[in-house]
Design a protein around this motif. Structure first.
Motif: not given
Ligand code: MN
Length: 507
Positions: A258, A261, A466
């Protein structure tokens, strides 16, 4: 195997931000700082305050944000630079001055003796201001080893807390890096860092070699962003230390994906699909042999569980796919085809693959439900009812979209950069609110030449857990093709969710 803990200095906000074309405003820098702090790095280099007013403001904001990590900022060995750092109230300062003859003669135009004098002066100045000092003899790996030893001795004598060994142009090898670390350690009792660049693709290997040779700390950036070919990638370095060498860091591995990203989204630097750990394909499988192995035991074709780094494994239908992988993918969509149906489905998937077409989840679902005679429950699917776009030279492009979601008609109007963007924004608005589904990836290709070319749009959508699904739209109208792609992707995601829910119920 050693179980010692390696310190991590993250420089995403300094060296990472020096990536060509990247510039962050103070708010964005703070957002990244908070994410990197949550990861658990020991030191965070927040910026280079002398470069601009905004940079100085950002560093001061980060220093005052109450983060767990030690906040550090960069300065040349100049009073002016160091004063800017002092004004930011950081705990530490990273001072640099080049030590290689190439830099001394061609850039700084000073002698080795002057370099040593300036180094000592700068360290004392920063220390007197109450800062913890980390000193970098820039271009250390191209510095004459005998002179490097003298520099390290001077750095220790002046009272720096840490010595960093920068491989400024990425020309070190693992052996060279190890040698430099041992040299530094033998020259004085000081915490040693390594700062590697990836010009030969060796940044991670060089950093690991440095740490194995006794370095206490490594400089890294999220996604390996940085000048030229970038810096040591945080995620690759951390996972290598933990998984292959049994060393520890204070970084929480499960947050790696995460964070990667978030940094990619805010900096606009895309991650190559085949990048280790965080690339889209790092835990994706298509080949029949591999998916078959994975389904029996993931260890057959995966280095470690994807969840270790906060990821989910995915499989892709295509020309290399086999029956087992496709069966598993279909089961994930709640479809259990009979043997004869499965054979037809696999044949069609391979036909598509042979034509050079990527088989999206939406395609697979459509093929399977056609072959199986539409037996799936499609009541919760999203349907496009209406679409209108307006665009022009002298007006803001906008779109009106009407969808049927859960049997109810929902409208949205949105503006955007162009008609496609506007239409996708409108859909995004409806689905974000009702289904918590977002567009993750958008790709457009023209299949034929000419202005009436068929637009082939493929997308990936993702929900808050996700889970992802891919969809495609092929139409002469690029707006309609885009809208069709996102809706088939969303529907594929919805059948996956439905199958998951059914599985949970029966378990
Ligand atoms: Mn650097």
């Amino acid at each position: 195997m050693s179980s010692r803990t390696v310190r991590v200095l993250d420089t995403t906000l300094r060296d990472g931000e020096q990536t060509p074309g990247v510039a962050l405003n103070p708010k964005e820098k703070l957002q990244i700082a908070e994410a990197i702090d949550a990861l658990g790095v020991d030191v965070m280099e927040a910026g280079f305050p002398i470069t601009s007013k905004g940079e100085q403001e950002a560093v001061r904001m980060i220093a005052g944000a109450g983060l767990r990590a030690e906040v550090c900022a960069l300065a040349r060995a100049e009073k002016e630079d160091m004063d800017r750092v002092i004004a930011c109230n950081t705990k530490s300062i990273h001072v640099f001055l080049a030590s290689s003859d190439i830099h001394l003669q061609n850039k700084l135009h000073i002698t080795r003796q002057e370099m040593v004098r300036k180094t000592k002066e700068a360290i004392r100045y920063a220390r007197d201001a109450g800062l913890t000092v980390e000193f970098s003899p820039e271009d250390a790996t191209r510095t004459d080893p005998e002179f490097f030893r003298q520099v390290v001795e001077a750095v220790c004598e002046a009272g720096a807390a840490r010595l960093d060994i920068p491989d400024t142009v990425g020309t070190a090898t693992p052996e060279k890096m190890a040698m430099m670390v041992r040299l530094a350690k033998s020259a004085g009792d000081i915490t040693v860092s390594v700062h590697c660049h990836n010009d030969y693709g060796l940044a991670v290997a060089n950093s690991v070699a440095g740490v194995l040779a006794g370095a206490d700390q490594a400089h890294v950036t999220v996604n390996g962003i940085g000048e030229r070919a970038g810096n040591t990638s945080l995620e690759e370095f951390i996972v290598t230390c933990h998984k292959l060498y049994g060393m520890r860091t204070n970084v929480n591995l499960q947050m790696l994906y995460e964070t990667s990203r978030l940094v990619s989204r805010i900096t606009g630097v895309v991650i190559q699909p085949n990048k280790a750990i965080v690339g889209e394909n790092a835990f994706g499988h298509e080949s029949g042999i591999h998916t078959h192995g994975i389904l029996q035991n993931p260890a057959t074709y995966e280095p470690f569980e994807p969840s270790t780094v906060g990821r989910i494994r995915w499989m892709q239908a295509g020309k290399h796919a086999g029956r087992h992988g496709i069966t598993a993918q279909l089961r994930g969509m709640g479809l259990n085809p009979k043997e004869e149906h499965l054979r037809l489905i696999v044949d069609r998937v391979k036909e598509m693959g042979d034509q050079g077409v990527t088989v999206t989840d939406g395609d697979l679902y459509r093929i399977a439900s056609t072959v199986m005679g539409g037996k799936a429950d499609e009541s919760n699917m999203v349907r496009l009812e209406d679409l209108e776009v307006v665009t022009g030279l002298k007006r803001t492009p906008s779109a009106f979209v009407r969808l049927v979601v859960d049997g109810r008609i929902t409208d949205a109007s949105e503006a955007g950069a162009g008609p496609v963007d506007s239409a996708l924004n409108a859909i995004q608005r409806i689905l974000g609110e009702t289904k918590q589904i977002w567009l993750k990836e958008y790709r457009l290709e023209a299949l034929t030449g000419g202005s009436d070319a068929v637009a082939d749009v493929s997308v990936k959508v993702e929900d808050s857990s996700g889970t992802t699904a891919s969809g495609r739209g092929m139409k002469r109208d690029i707006v309609v093709a885009s809208v069709e792609a996102i809706i088939t992707g969303v529907n594929a995601l919805l059948v996956k969710r439905q199958a998951e829910a059914a599985q949970l119920k029966s378990a």
